[in-house]
Write a protein that holds these residues in place. Structure first.
Motif, PDB file in Angstrom:
ATOM      1  N   THR A   1       0.852  -1.188   0.000  1.00 47.67           N
ATOM      2  CA  THR A   1       0.000   0.000   0.000  1.00 47.67           C
ATOM      3  C   THR A   1       0.887   1.237   0.000  1.00 47.67           C
ATOM      4  N   VAL A   2       0.561   2.182  -0.846  1.00 50.44           N
ATOM      5  CA  VAL A   2       1.314   3.431  -0.963  1.00 50.44           C
ATOM      6  C   VAL A   2       0.407   4.578  -0.550  1.00 50.44           C
ATOM      7  N   ARG A   3       0.835   5.336   0.444  1.00 48.21           N
ATOM      8  CA  ARG A   3       0.074   6.507   0.875  1.00 48.21           C
ATOM      9  C   ARG A   3       0.908   7.781   0.796  1.00 48.21           C
ATOM     10  N   ALA A   4       2.216   7.667   1.095  1.00 55.64           N
ATOM     11  CA  ALA A   4       3.083   8.849   1.120  1.00 55.64           C
ATOM     12  C   ALA A   4       3.833   8.990  -0.196  1.00 55.64           C
TER      13      ALA A   4
ATOM     14  N   VAL B   1      -3.482  -2.641  -9.778  1.00 55.10           N
ATOM     15  CA  VAL B   1      -3.329  -1.530  -8.848  1.00 55.10           C
ATOM     16  C   VAL B   1      -4.707  -0.907  -8.647  1.00 55.10           C
ATOM     17  N   VAL B   2      -5.054  -0.585  -7.427  1.00 49.63           N
ATOM     18  CA  VAL B   2      -6.320   0.074  -7.120  1.00 49.63           C
ATOM     19  C   VAL B   2      -6.018   1.412  -6.466  1.00 49.63           C
ATOM     20  N   ARG B   3      -6.670   2.446  -6.986  1.00 49.96           N
ATOM     21  CA  ARG B   3      -6.497   3.781  -6.405  1.00 49.96           C
ATOM     22  C   ARG B   3      -7.828   4.206  -5.789  1.00 49.96           C
ATOM     23  N   ARG B   4      -7.752   4.673  -4.538  1.00 51.61           N
ATOM     24  CA  ARG B   4      -8.962   5.146  -3.877  1.00 51.61           C
ATOM     25  C   ARG B   4      -8.617   6.322  -2.985  1.00 51.61           C
ATOM     26  N   ARG B   5      -9.632   7.104  -2.683  1.00 46.00           N
ATOM     27  CA  ARG B   5      -9.440   8.252  -1.804  1.00 46.00           C
ATOM     28  C   ARG B   5      -9.700   7.824  -0.370  1.00 46.00           C
ATOM     29  N   ASP B   6      -8.763   8.138   0.508  1.00 45.53           N
ATOM     30  CA  ASP B   6      -8.873   7.836   1.924  1.00 45.53           C
ATOM     31  C   ASP B   6      -8.875   9.163   2.675  1.00 45.53           C
ATOM     32  N   GLY B   7     -10.058   9.715   2.871  1.00 46.60           N
ATOM     33  CA  GLY B   7     -10.142  11.047   3.447  1.00 46.60           C
ATOM     34  C   GLY B   7      -9.610  12.077   2.462  1.00 46.60           C
ATOM     35  N   ASP B   8      -8.599  12.824   2.906  1.00 43.99           N
ATOM     36  CA  ASP B   8      -7.972  13.824   2.032  1.00 43.99           C
ATOM     37  C   ASP B   8      -6.790  13.251   1.275  1.00 43.99           C
ATOM     38  N   GLU B   9      -6.476  11.979   1.500  1.00 46.68           N
ATOM     39  CA  GLU B   9      -5.311  11.382   0.866  1.00 46.68           C
ATOM     40  C   GLU B   9      -5.721  10.366  -0.191  1.00 46.68           C
ATOM     41  N   ILE B  10      -4.780  10.115  -1.092  1.00 53.11           N
ATOM     42  CA  ILE B  10      -4.960   9.079  -2.107  1.00 53.11           C
ATOM     43  C   ILE B  10      -4.166   7.851  -1.683  1.00 53.11           C
TER      44      ILE B  10
ATOM     45  N   LEU C   1      -3.002   3.866  -2.791  1.00 54.15           N
ATOM     46  CA  LEU C   1      -2.888   2.895  -3.863  1.00 54.15           C
ATOM     47  C   LEU C   1      -2.503   1.539  -3.279  1.00 54.15           C
ATOM     48  N   ARG C   2      -3.247   0.509  -3.679  1.00 52.65           N
ATOM     49  CA  ARG C   2      -2.912  -0.866  -3.312  1.00 52.65           C
ATOM     50  C   ARG C   2      -2.466  -1.579  -4.577  1.00 52.65           C
ATOM     51  N   ALA C   3      -1.395  -2.342  -4.460  1.00 54.08           N
ATOM     52  CA  ALA C   3      -0.851  -3.023  -5.637  1.00 54.08           C
ATOM     53  C   ALA C   3      -0.258  -4.355  -5.221  1.00 54.08           C
ATOM     54  N   ALA C   4      -0.098  -5.222  -6.205  1.00 49.21           N
ATOM     55  CA  ALA C   4       0.524  -6.524  -5.978  1.00 49.21           C
ATOM     56  C   ALA C   4       1.962  -6.476  -6.487  1.00 49.21           C
ATOM     57  N   ALA C   5       2.874  -6.976  -5.668  1.00 43.02           N
ATOM     58  CA  ALA C   5       4.279  -7.042  -6.072  1.00 43.02           C
ATOM     59  C   ALA C   5       4.508  -8.271  -6.944  1.00 43.02           C
ATOM     60  N   PRO C   6       5.334  -8.165  -7.976  1.00 35.18           N
ATOM     61  CA  PRO C   6       5.629  -9.346  -8.786  1.00 35.18           C
ATOM     62  C   PRO C   6       6.486 -10.341  -8.020  1.00 35.18           C
ATOM     63  N   GLN C   7       6.359 -11.616  -8.372  1.00 39.21           N
ATOM     64  CA  GLN C   7       7.264 -12.616  -7.795  1.00 39.21           C
ATOM     65  C   GLN C   7       8.544 -12.735  -8.612  1.00 39.21           C
ATOM     66  N   ARG C   8       8.479 -12.310  -9.858  1.00 41.76           N
ATOM     67  CA  ARG C   8       9.659 -12.244 -10.725  1.00 41.76           C
ATOM     68  C   ARG C   8       9.541 -10.988 -11.581  1.00 41.76           C
TER      69      ARG C   8
ATOM     70  N   GLU D   1      20.378  -0.835  -9.062  1.00 37.71           N
ATOM     71  CA  GLU D   1      20.352  -0.328  -7.697  1.00 37.71           C
ATOM     72  C   GLU D   1      19.094  -0.815  -6.975  1.00 37.71           C
ATOM     73  N   ILE D   2      19.179  -0.808  -5.659  1.00 38.02           N
ATOM     74  CA  ILE D   2      18.054  -1.069  -4.772  1.00 38.02           C
ATOM     75  C   ILE D   2      17.730   0.224  -4.046  1.00 38.02           C
ATOM     76  N   ILE D   3      16.447   0.587  -3.995  1.00 40.80           N
ATOM     77  CA  ILE D   3      16.023   1.817  -3.333  1.00 40.80           C
ATOM     78  C   ILE D   3      15.183   1.436  -2.122  1.00 40.80           C
ATOM     79  N   LEU D   4      15.641   1.800  -0.945  1.00 45.57           N
ATOM     80  CA  LEU D   4      14.935   1.475   0.297  1.00 45.57           C
ATOM     81  C   LEU D   4      13.842   2.500   0.532  1.00 45.57           C
ATOM     82  N   ASP D   5      12.636   2.102   0.251  1.00 44.11           N
ATOM     83  CA  ASP D   5      11.475   2.979   0.356  1.00 44.11           C
ATOM     84  C   ASP D   5      10.308   2.107   0.791  1.00 44.11           C
ATOM     85  N   HIS D   6       9.155   2.663   0.806  1.00 44.14           N
ATOM     86  CA  HIS D   6       7.936   1.911   1.113  1.00 44.14           C
ATOM     87  C   HIS D   6       7.003   1.994  -0.087  1.00 44.14           C
ATOM     88  N   PRO D   7       7.040   0.998  -0.971  1.00 43.48           N
ATOM     89  CA  PRO D   7       7.771  -0.263  -0.875  1.00 43.48           C
ATOM     90  C   PRO D   7       9.241  -0.102  -1.269  1.00 43.48           C
TER      91      PRO D   7
END
Length: 491
Positions: free
Chosen positions: A313-316, A359-368, A370-377, A386-392
């Motif tokens: 889930t991505v909120r920020a 990917v599903v996008r929805r409004r959560d109050g004043d924020e957007i 996004l829910r998504a599925a990560a690939p297995q490959r 490079e690898i980027i340490l973030d959420h996700p």
């Protein structure tokens, strides 16, 4: 043994004190064990023995463990459905007794809910059959028919059999189905039935398979999954029957149903490529049967062969999140969106063209959100950059493409603490350095020590680890220091 006075007898039977005094004064009550006058005392066993045979019809106030054994086979009164269970009923010398079998795959009703229903049918004593075995056979629990009856009164399978004067029928857990329970009759030969997982709808899998030719990947996947379920449940039912035979006393049990033999089979008999192709076919369908089949497949192994693993889930917002969002494309809803849970009609359905992930996008109050599925490959053609340490956590390849880091169906990934998540991330990095198309981490072990040490370090969100750094960490020649991260570093 401490005796009961008249007030204690009333409490045990769940009747009023004056009522017991009336029975006593008219000579209808049980004889005391000791004492005279106000000092008379009754033993509980004597009280129960009197109550269960009394013309006052008090058997419903006596636990089944204190009912008298039958002197011969008692008449079977048939089966009745009761709150996702089946009650098998017998006429005993002291009244109608029921043995309640919860149907596998259904939620058993609360014990307090069953008693009033049974009483309405004239039942004065009942027991429920629970999953599992004890030293004397199947686990049975006496069902209190009145509030005063002792809910913890022990009861054995042998005692229950003695109450009806004949062997009790037994169904192994995978065969506790309504149709098998209700059709049983005393003296009936053991029936053979196809054992199945009560939590998994194999009929749906086979209905979907019938829509394809036999050699289609989806058909092969679905049929082999159903056969694997049947095989494993047949083995489970057979093992349970054998265990019961070893535990019960002679003459107490008759096996009501046995599993049909199923040829040896395993889902792995279908190669991984075919299984993955079958998953893709079902994920792309837009009918409700496909969604239902998808849920059954997830129940089986959490989607081990599904192209997608954990959802995120991505909120920020962040630079990587913004880059990813910018490439998302609107798409029609398919079965794949069930991987993300329930999707409301007002939620926007999108597709990541780099992974085909839903990917599903929805409004959560004043924020957007996004829910998504990560690939297995990853379906990348360029090596890891490079690898980027973030959420996700993100992966960037040498051609500049950004991907959500692969995640499996079981283990998740993370960083900054000693635990499973960082170990899985270390294993994923190890694999991607060698093969960008490698499978997501499916174990918490197997990564080089240098990568495990790296992923346990608390590094700030947004940290970019280059291929050179990752390879050096894997070789054990580099680890970040506080100078690399002025804030947010913790070794």
């Amino acid at each position: 043994m401490l005796g009961l006075d008249l007030a204690g007898c009333a409490a045990v039977l769940g009747v009023s004190g004056p009522q017991v005094q009336l029975w006593d004064s008219t000579g209808q009550f049980a004889a005391p064990r000791t004492g005279q006058g106000r000092h008379r005392r009754w033993w509980r066993t004597d009280l129960y023995r009197w109550a269960v045979t009394s013309p006052l019809h008090l058997a419903d106030r006596v636990p089944l463990s204190h009912w008298p054994a039958a002197t011969g086979p008692r008449p079977y009164l048939g089966a009745r459905l009761i709150a996702d269970s089946v009650a098998l009923m017998w006429a005993t010398p002291v009244g109608t007794m029921a043995v309640v079998w919860p149907v596998s795959g259904r939620r058993p009703a609360p014990r307090g809910y069953l008693s009033p229903l049974l009483r309405a049918w004239g039942v004065v004593g009942a027991a429920t059959v629970a999953p599992g075995l004890d030293v004397g056979g199947p686990v049975v629990e006496s069902l209190p028919m009145t509030p005063a009856q002792d809910a913890g009164s022990p009861l054995s399978w042998t005692e229950l059999s003695a109450l009806i004067g004949q062997p009790l029928p037994y169904w192994p857990l995978p065969l506790r189905r309504e149709v098998l329970l209700t059709r049983w009759r005393p003296g009936q030969a053991t029936v053979e039935a196809l054992a199945g997982d009560p939590e998994l709808d194999t009929d749906a899998l086979l209905r979907m398979a019938s829509l394809y030719k036999a050699d289609h990947p989806a058909a092969r996947l679905l049929v082999e999954l159903a056969r694997t379920v049947f095989r494993q449940e047949a083995e489970s039912a057979g093992g349970e029957i054998d265990a019961v035979a070893r535990a019960v006393g002679a003459g107490t049990t008759v096996v009501a149903a046995r599993p049909m033999p199923v040829p040896a089979v395993d889902l792995d008999d279908v190669d991984e490529g075919t299984r993955r192709a079958g998953w893709w076919e079902i994920l792309c369908r837009q009918d409700t049967l496909a969604e239902h089949c998808l849920l059954q497949m997830l129940k089986w192994d959490n989607g081990a062969d599904c192209p997608f693993g954990h959802r995120f889930t991505v909120r920020a917002a962040s630079p990587t999140v913004d880059e990813w969002i910018a490439r998302l494309e609107p798409t029609t809803r398919s079965a794949a969106f069930r991987l993300l849970g329930e999707v409301d009609v007002d939620e926007e359905t999108l597709r990541d063209p780099a992974t085909d992930a839903p990917v599903v996008r929805r409004r959560d109050g004043d924020e957007i959100e996004l829910r998504a599925a990560a690939p297995q490959r990853l379906r990348a053609t360029s090596p890891l950059a490079e690898i980027i340490l973030d959420h996700p956590i993100w992966v960037r390849t040498a051609d500049g493409t950004l991907y959500p880091a692969p995640q499996g169906s079981y283990w998740g990934i993370g960083w900054g603490y000693p635990g499973f998540g960082p170990n899985c991330l270390a294993l994923l990095i190890h694999r991607l350095l060698d093969d960008i198309n490698a499978r997501a981490a499916d174990s918490v072990n197997g990564a080089p020590v240098g990568l495990q040490r790296l992923t346990r370090i608390t590094m700030p969100r947004g940290t970019v680890l280059t291929r050179e750094q990752l390879e050096s960490a894997r070789a054990g020649t580099w680890q970040p220091t506080r100078d690399d991260f002025p804030a947010g570093y913790e070794d």
